[in-house]
Design a protein around this motif. Structure first.
Motif, PDB file in Angstrom:
ATOM      1  N   SER A 166       0.726  -1.292  -0.121  1.00  0.00           N
ATOM      2  CA  SER A 166       0.185  -0.002  -0.033  1.00  0.00           C
ATOM      3  C   SER A 166       1.039   1.315   0.122  1.00  0.00           C
ATOM      4  CB  SER A 166      -0.940   0.073   1.232  1.00  0.00           C
ATOM      5  OG  SER A 166      -1.841  -1.153   1.238  1.00  0.00           O
ATOM      6  N   ILE A 167       2.040   1.047   0.797  1.00  0.00           N
ATOM      7  CA  ILE A 167       2.786   2.330   0.859  1.00  0.00           C
ATOM      8  C   ILE A 167       3.524   2.490  -0.544  1.00  0.00           C
ATOM      9  CG2 ILE A 167       5.016   3.091   1.894  1.00  0.00           C
ATOM     10  CD1 ILE A 167       4.215   1.721   4.704  1.00  0.00           C
ATOM     11  N   THR A 168       3.762   1.671  -1.171  1.00  0.00           N
ATOM     12  CA  THR A 168       4.611   1.585  -2.410  1.00  0.00           C
ATOM     13  C   THR A 168       3.741   2.111  -3.525  1.00  0.00           C
ATOM     14  OG1 THR A 168       5.751  -0.412  -1.969  1.00  0.00           O
ATOM     15  CG2 THR A 168       5.502   0.002  -4.364  1.00  0.00           C
ATOM     16  N   LEU A 169       2.302   1.660  -3.700  1.00  0.00           N
ATOM     17  CA  LEU A 169       1.390   2.254  -4.634  1.00  0.00           C
ATOM     18  C   LEU A 169       1.178   3.740  -4.242  1.00  0.00           C
ATOM     19  CD1 LEU A 169      -1.443  -0.588  -4.296  1.00  0.00           C
ATOM     20  CD2 LEU A 169       0.269  -0.185  -6.213  1.00  0.00           C
ATOM     21  N   TYR A 170       0.971   4.253  -2.737  1.00  0.00           N
ATOM     22  CA  TYR A 170       1.081   5.553  -2.581  1.00  0.00           C
ATOM     23  C   TYR A 170       2.389   6.223  -3.224  1.00  0.00           C
ATOM     24  CZ  TYR A 170      -0.019   9.825  -0.023  1.00  0.00           C
ATOM     25  OH  TYR A 170      -0.416  11.016   0.260  1.00  0.00           O
ATOM     26  N   SER A 171       3.329   5.864  -2.863  1.00  0.00           N
ATOM     27  CA  SER A 171       4.726   6.585  -3.080  1.00  0.00           C
ATOM     28  C   SER A 171       4.538   6.720  -4.720  1.00  0.00           C
ATOM     29  CB  SER A 171       5.775   5.705  -2.627  1.00  0.00           C
ATOM     30  OG  SER A 171       5.755   5.587  -1.078  1.00  0.00           O
ATOM     31  N   THR A 172       4.245   5.418  -5.564  1.00  0.00           N
ATOM     32  CA  THR A 172       4.318   5.484  -6.982  1.00  0.00           C
ATOM     33  C   THR A 172       3.361   6.498  -7.732  1.00  0.00           C
ATOM     34  OG1 THR A 172       4.778   3.126  -6.963  1.00  0.00           O
ATOM     35  CG2 THR A 172       3.981   4.132  -8.984  1.00  0.00           C
ATOM     36  N   ASN A 173       2.319   6.951  -6.839  1.00  0.00           N
ATOM     37  CA  ASN A 173       1.432   7.934  -7.397  1.00  0.00           C
ATOM     38  C   ASN A 173       1.610   9.206  -6.953  1.00  0.00           C
ATOM     39  OD1 ASN A 173      -0.309   5.985  -8.988  1.00  0.00           O
ATOM     40  ND2 ASN A 173      -1.169   5.400  -7.167  1.00  0.00           N
ATOM     41  N   SER A 174       2.688   9.504  -6.115  1.00  0.00           N
ATOM     42  CA  SER A 174       2.826  10.693  -5.402  1.00  0.00           C
ATOM     43  C   SER A 174       4.407  11.410  -5.559  1.00  0.00           C
ATOM     44  CB  SER A 174       2.319  10.670  -4.177  1.00  0.00           C
ATOM     45  OG  SER A 174       3.155   9.695  -3.183  1.00  0.00           O
ATOM     46  N   VAL A 175       5.325  10.453  -5.608  1.00  0.00           N
ATOM     47  CA  VAL A 175       6.636  10.938  -5.607  1.00  0.00           C
ATOM     48  C   VAL A 175       7.336  11.083  -6.818  1.00  0.00           C
ATOM     49  CG1 VAL A 175       8.829  10.221  -4.887  1.00  0.00           C
ATOM     50  CG2 VAL A 175       6.964   9.696  -3.342  1.00  0.00           C
ATOM     51  N   ALA A 176       7.688  12.363  -7.188  1.00  0.00           N
ATOM     52  CA  ALA A 176       8.650  12.862  -8.460  1.00  0.00           C
ATOM     53  C   ALA A 176       7.809  12.315  -9.652  1.00  0.00           C
ATOM     54  CB  ALA A 176       9.944  12.002  -8.437  1.00  0.00           C
ATOM     55  N   LYS A 177       6.657  12.583  -9.698  1.00  0.00           N
ATOM     56  CA  LYS A 177       5.688  12.228 -10.967  1.00  0.00           C
ATOM     57  C   LYS A 177       6.136  12.863 -12.171  1.00  0.00           C
ATOM     58  CE  LYS A 177       1.171  11.803 -10.064  1.00  0.00           C
ATOM     59  NZ  LYS A 177       0.001  12.092  -9.723  1.00  0.00           N
ATOM     60  N   HIS A 178       7.007  13.921 -12.204  1.00  0.00           N
ATOM     61  CA  HIS A 178       7.433  14.492 -13.319  1.00  0.00           C
ATOM     62  C   HIS A 178       8.468  13.927 -14.014  1.00  0.00           C
ATOM     63  CE1 HIS A 178       9.968  15.932  -9.947  1.00  0.00           C
ATOM     64  NE2 HIS A 178      10.821  16.034 -10.935  1.00  0.00           N
ATOM     65  N   LEU A 179       9.085  12.617 -13.337  1.00  0.00           N
ATOM     66  CA  LEU A 179      10.237  12.271 -13.928  1.00  0.00           C
ATOM     67  C   LEU A 179       9.798  11.256 -14.881  1.00  0.00           C
ATOM     68  CD1 LEU A 179      12.732  11.887 -10.860  1.00  0.00           C
ATOM     69  CD2 LEU A 179      12.633  13.550 -13.016  1.00  0.00           C
ATOM     70  N   HIS A 180      10.399  10.709 -15.848  1.00  0.00           N
ATOM     71  CA  HIS A 180      10.295   9.597 -16.710  1.00  0.00           C
ATOM     72  C   HIS A 180      10.189   8.160 -15.826  1.00  0.00           C
ATOM     73  CE1 HIS A 180      10.516   6.364 -20.015  1.00  0.00           C
ATOM     74  NE2 HIS A 180      10.455   7.344 -20.828  1.00  0.00           N
ATOM     75  N   PRO A 181       9.029   7.489 -16.116  1.00  0.00           N
ATOM     76  CA  PRO A 181       8.860   6.015 -15.393  1.00  0.00           C
ATOM     77  C   PRO A 181      10.013   5.347 -15.282  1.00  0.00           C
ATOM     78  CG  PRO A 181       7.045   6.392 -16.919  1.00  0.00           C
ATOM     79  CD  PRO A 181       8.045   7.461 -17.398  1.00  0.00           C
ATOM     80  N   TYR A 182      10.902   5.330 -16.305  1.00  0.00           N
ATOM     81  CA  TYR A 182      12.124   4.317 -16.479  1.00  0.00           C
ATOM     82  C   TYR A 182      13.171   4.856 -15.214  1.00  0.00           C
ATOM     83  CZ  TYR A 182      11.108   2.319 -20.891  1.00  0.00           C
ATOM     84  OH  TYR A 182      10.117   1.697 -21.995  1.00  0.00           O
ATOM     85  N   LYS A 183      13.374   6.153 -15.049  1.00  0.00           N
ATOM     86  CA  LYS A 183      14.104   6.775 -14.111  1.00  0.00           C
ATOM     87  C   LYS A 183      13.555   6.539 -12.697  1.00  0.00           C
ATOM     88  CE  LYS A 183      16.687  10.023 -14.859  1.00  0.00           C
ATOM     89  NZ  LYS A 183      17.521  11.415 -15.154  1.00  0.00           N
ATOM     90  N   ARG A 184      12.335   6.896 -12.426  1.00  0.00           N
ATOM     91  CA  ARG A 184      11.574   6.694 -11.336  1.00  0.00           C
ATOM     92  C   ARG A 184      11.419   5.118 -10.796  1.00  0.00           C
ATOM     93  NH1 ARG A 184       5.842   7.720 -11.456  1.00  0.00           N
ATOM     94  NH2 ARG A 184       5.723   8.133  -9.266  1.00  0.00           N
ATOM     95  N   THR A 185      11.297   4.273 -11.630  1.00  0.00           N
ATOM     96  CA  THR A 185      11.263   3.023 -11.278  1.00  0.00           C
ATOM     97  C   THR A 185      12.784   2.299 -10.826  1.00  0.00           C
ATOM     98  OG1 THR A 185       9.584   2.496 -12.874  1.00  0.00           O
ATOM     99  CG2 THR A 185      10.933   0.631 -12.052  1.00  0.00           C
ATOM    100  N   LEU A 186      13.816   3.151 -11.708  1.00  0.00           N
ATOM    101  CA  LEU A 186      15.165   2.582 -11.335  1.00  0.00           C
ATOM    102  C   LEU A 186      15.544   3.119  -9.946  1.00  0.00           C
ATOM    103  CD1 LEU A 186      18.108   1.373 -12.050  1.00  0.00           C
ATOM    104  CD2 LEU A 186      18.402   3.711 -12.991  1.00  0.00           C
ATOM    105  N   PHE A 187      15.245   4.249  -9.636  1.00  0.00           N
ATOM    106  CA  PHE A 187      15.526   4.552  -8.120  1.00  0.00           C
ATOM    107  C   PHE A 187      14.896   4.196  -6.874  1.00  0.00           C
ATOM    108  CE2 PHE A 187      17.915   7.819 -10.677  1.00  0.00           C
ATOM    109  CZ  PHE A 187      19.054   7.986  -9.941  1.00  0.00           C
ATOM    110  N   MET A 188      13.649   3.871  -7.375  1.00  0.00           N
ATOM    111  CA  MET A 188      12.688   3.057  -6.412  1.00  0.00           C
ATOM    112  C   MET A 188      13.384   1.593  -6.148  1.00  0.00           C
ATOM    113  SD  MET A 188       8.960   3.980  -7.050  1.00  0.00           S
ATOM    114  CE  MET A 188       8.298   3.317  -5.360  1.00  0.00           C
ATOM    115  N   LEU A 189      14.009   1.154  -7.402  1.00  0.00           N
ATOM    116  CA  LEU A 189      14.627  -0.435  -7.284  1.00  0.00           C
ATOM    117  C   LEU A 189      15.780  -0.158  -6.605  1.00  0.00           C
ATOM    118  CD1 LEU A 189      14.196  -1.887 -10.813  1.00  0.00           C
ATOM    119  CD2 LEU A 189      13.175  -2.612  -8.756  1.00  0.00           C
ATOM    120  N   PHE A 190      16.659   0.734  -6.496  1.00  0.00           N
ATOM    121  CA  PHE A 190      17.631   0.976  -5.676  1.00  0.00           C
ATOM    122  C   PHE A 190      17.376   0.923  -4.249  1.00  0.00           C
ATOM    123  CE2 PHE A 190      20.231   3.696  -9.022  1.00  0.00           C
ATOM    124  CZ  PHE A 190      20.571   2.205  -9.831  1.00  0.00           C
ATOM    125  N   GLY A 191      16.165   1.574  -3.759  1.00  0.00           N
ATOM    126  CA  GLY A 191      15.679   1.652  -2.479  1.00  0.00           C
ATOM    127  C   GLY A 191      15.600   0.185  -1.962  1.00  0.00           C
ATOM    128  N   GLY A 192      14.651  -0.471  -2.904  1.00  0.00           N
ATOM    129  CA  GLY A 192      14.315  -1.778  -2.577  1.00  0.00           C
ATOM    130  C   GLY A 192      15.556  -2.930  -2.603  1.00  0.00           C
TER     131      GLY A 192
END
Length: 310
Positions: A166-192
């Motif tokens: 649930s926290i992941t879904l909320y973050s996906t819809n609210s954090v750095a939405k202006h960036l390209h999905p590939y870049k957002r996903t990559l840095f979220m993967l670094f955190g994971g």
């Protein structure tokens, strides 16, 4: 093909991809691979794949990420790592078809998080939907009867995975939405990957090296890390669980909207249960199917207002 239909296909494929994940993790367990090996291999290939995708778009005009954006993405990405670890631990102790039902508790947990953080009021329809989800869960897990073995650890990890998801879904819809999905996903993967690395260190690598139990022996695997996971299940799990879903969902949701997208993404639940039935021969009782469809109905109810506004 119109854009709405294209969006529905993207979301359906992304949800179905994620829905198949638990079944293949269960098969990997049957081949004596550990939770640490499964999660590590998944993140290794996912990061490699996202690095390649980001390299491919390097010449496109894109919004620049600030240090604050990257820090927030990495921090929010830790919930992805927790979700993977907790969900896979749940699958180790209980049926894959039950684990995915527990993961879908993110439906009402997400409503609760949204209410607390955004300070929004809960409508009567959302309250009714939450009640339906809970009723559907009782039926889908068949918790009131004895046909299925109740394992407290599996249910606990499944519920904790739902909170993390649930926290992941909320973050996906609210954090750095202006960036390209590939870049957002990559840095979220670094955190994971940070969470997965610590989990692997403390449950397998350090215990094997020092021959000691660092945490409860329930979760410690004193054996060398089996690198064959990298070329047996690692690629498949990373594609199904960490690469395809975010890319397809990020492409599909803008085309169909949050309401319809959320309903279509609920396809994950029947796909996961069906895969467990076909590939793992897990018994799925009629009452469990009723519970699953009750949960799907609750998801439609929660998103109905967004759907009719389209």
């Amino acid at each position: 093909m119109n854009s709405t239909l294209k969006g529905i296909i993207y979301v359906a494929l992304g949800a179905s991809s994620y829905g198949m994940l638990a079944t293949f993790v269960k098969i990997a367990y049957q081949q004596s691979f550990t939770t640490a090996e499964v999660t590590t291999s998944q993140y290794v290939f996912a990061i490699i794949c996202l690095l390649f995708l980001n390299f491919m778009i390097r010449n496109k005009p894109l919004e620049k990420a600030t240090n604050q954006d990257l820090k927030r993405l990495i921090l929010s990405g830790t919930s992805m790592g927790f979700t993977s670890v907790l969900y896979y631990l749940s699958v180790r102790y209980i049926n894959a078809s039950i684990a995915v039902v527990l993961l879908m508790q993110s439906v009402w947990i997400g409503v609760l998080i949204e209410t607390i953080i955004d300070k929004s009021k809960i409508s009567l329809s959302k309250i009714a939907a939450v009640v339906l989800v809970l009723i559907g869960t009782v039926l889908a897990t068949n918790i009131l009867k004895n046909e299925l073995i109740f394992d407290f650890k599996g249910y606990l990890f499944g519920f904790l995975a739902a909170i993390s998801f649930s926290i992941t879904l909320y973050s996906t819809n609210s954090v750095a939405k202006h960036l390209h999905p590939y870049k957002r996903t990559l840095f979220m993967l670094f955190g994971g990957a940070i969470i997965v690395l610590f989990f692997t260190l403390f449950t397998q690598i350090l215990p094997t090296y020092f021959q000691i139990e660092i945490v409860s022996k329930e979760f410690v695997f004193i054996k060398p890390f089996d690198s064959s996971i990298l070329y047996t299940w690692g690629i498949l799990l990373s594609v199904l669980g960490t690469v395809l879903p975010p890319i397809l969902l990020n492409k599909g949701f803008p085309l169909v909207g949050v309401g319809l997208g959320s309903i279509v993404s609920a396809l994950e639940l029947p796909v996961s249960v069906t895969c467990a039935f076909i590939f793992l021969n897990e018994s799925v009782l009629f009452i469990q199917w009723i519970g699953i469809f009750v949960i799907l109905g609750a998801i439609i109810m929660i998103n109905w207002n967004l759907l009719i506004k389209r």
